[in-house]
Design an enzyme around this catalytic site. Structure first.
Site, mmCIF file in Angstrom:
data_model
loop_
_atom_site.group_PDB
_atom_site.id
_atom_site.type_symbol
_atom_site.label_atom_id
_atom_site.label_comp_id
_atom_site.label_asym_id
_atom_site.label_seq_id
_atom_site.Cartn_x
_atom_site.Cartn_y
_atom_site.Cartn_z
ATOM 1 N N ASP A 101 0.847 -1.184 0.000
ATOM 2 C CA ASP A 101 0.000 0.000 0.000
ATOM 3 C C ASP A 101 0.894 1.248 0.000
ATOM 4 O O ASP A 101 1.762 1.378 -0.863
ATOM 5 C CB ASP A 101 -0.969 -0.075 1.198
ATOM 6 N N TYR A 150 -12.549 8.012 -2.122
ATOM 7 C CA TYR A 150 -12.054 8.214 -0.757
ATOM 8 C C TYR A 150 -10.804 9.092 -0.701
ATOM 9 O O TYR A 150 -10.624 9.860 0.253
ATOM 10 C CB TYR A 150 -11.816 6.856 -0.068
ATOM 11 N N TYR A 231 -1.880 11.176 1.956
ATOM 12 C CA TYR A 231 -2.789 11.419 0.828
ATOM 13 C C TYR A 231 -2.848 12.901 0.474
ATOM 14 O O TYR A 231 -2.969 13.258 -0.703
ATOM 15 C CB TYR A 231 -4.201 10.934 1.175
ATOM 16 N N HIS A 296 -7.148 -6.638 -0.304
ATOM 17 C CA HIS A 296 -6.074 -5.637 -0.285
ATOM 18 C C HIS A 296 -5.027 -5.903 0.795
ATOM 19 O O HIS A 296 -3.834 -5.712 0.558
ATOM 20 C CB HIS A 296 -6.683 -4.243 -0.084
#
Length: 317
Positions: A101, A150, A231, A296
């Site tokens: 990730d 998201y 992010y 995931h």
């Protein structure tokens, strides 16, 4: 978890918590969101038993590692800088790196910036894409998925933290860690995260209440802002990485993904992975493994298989 040592190191101007076990060549394991060193608990034990020194940090902003207050302190240059400093603090010239990730994203850029530091790379879930000089990252995500994606929602500073606090760390972690829909997470504002992500009635066999409680205990203390700031730096990263436009990853690499992973169902990604685009960006990509029926959080869901796949690859070097 017996025999896993915990300590704090000074790296790149912050204090970083690491968990480690074993003696031998060093493997650095980099976690994603919303996770911790603990996501690698099974691999740490397994790889240590096979003659490696497994080291899993809490990344900047997570767990027991410092969380700088400035959003811009979570750029890819900062995070990769932390890992380079960690490699130096461990007195290593070169290490194996495994990422999942966000940890995979960081590992790719570590290989771009400092390839001489990485003996070989195993990355999970997130592919390396050459930088698009014509399109900022958030704009590109918005163009494909719209405002409800998201990652677009994560840009809302303070709002998302308040929503997560209202839902509670335990429930948020259950929602994310058990997500296995092979599609992007969409969060319409009127539904929010509470209404958009299911809370499982019972946990899958690979994730216990004890595991959730450990994660939750750390996020209740640190909050989610550090992880969310990764992010929020995506567009800043786009700006900062302009000098490396078009640069390939030239480190021996293995890539592993679950066929139910939301990342594997990003439009165009399967063609990219299997029809030459990925290999063009990562010329030393030696192996791609797609695991059937796996979501995931692959390093936790298929812990033993992932340990074996990591070992099978790095033992060649």
């Amino acid at each position: 978890m017996e025999g896993i040592r915990h300590r704090t190191l000074q790296v790149n101007g912050i204090e970083m918590h690491i968990a480690e076990k074993g003696e031998g060549p060093v493997i650095i394991l980099l976690h994603g969101f919303p996770e911790l060193w603990y996501s690698w608990r099974h691999q740490i034990v397994s790889l240590a038993a096979r003659g490696y020194r497994a080291v899993a940090p809490d990344l900047r902003g997570y767990g027991d590692t410092d969380a700088p207050s400035s959003t811009s302190a979570y750029s890819v240059l900062h995070i990769v800088g932390d890992i380079v400093a960690l490699i130096d603090a461990l007195a290593q010239d070169q290490v194996f790196v495994v990422g999942h990730d966000w940890g995979a994203y960081v590992a790719w850029w570590l290989c771009v910036f400092r390839p001489e530091k990485v003996k070989a790379l195993v990355n999970l879930s997130v592919v390396y894409n050459l930088r698009n000089p014509k399109r900022r990252t958030i704009d590109a995500i918005r163009d494909i998925f719209g405002e409800d994606h998201y990652i677009c929602r994560f840009q809302e500073q303070g709002t998302i933290e308040a929503e997560f606090a209202q839902i509670g760390a335990t429930t948020i972690l259950k929602k994310f860690l058990t997500y296995r829909t092979p599609a992007a997470i969409m969060v319409p504002k009127e539904k929010g995260f509470e209404g958009s992500l299911e809370t499982p009635i019972s946990l899958p066999s690979w994730l216990t209440e004890e595991d959730i409680n450990y994660f939750a205990s750390k996020f209740e203390k640190s909050g989610f802002t550090g992880g969310l700031n990764f992010y929020r730096c995506l567009d800043l990263n786009w700006e900062l990485t302009a000098p490396w436009d078009g640069v390939q990853v030239k480190v021996p690499t293995k890539f592993i993904v679950g066929d139910l992973d939301l990342t594997y169902h990003t439009p165009g990604i399967q063609d990219y992975v299997h029809k030459g685009g990925f290999k063009n960006a990562v010329p030393l990509l030696e192996d791609i493994v797609v695991m059937e029926g796996v979501g995931h959080f692959i390093n936790q869901e298929k812990a033993h298989d992932i340990s074996d796949l990591i070992y099978d690859f790095i033992s060649k070097f």
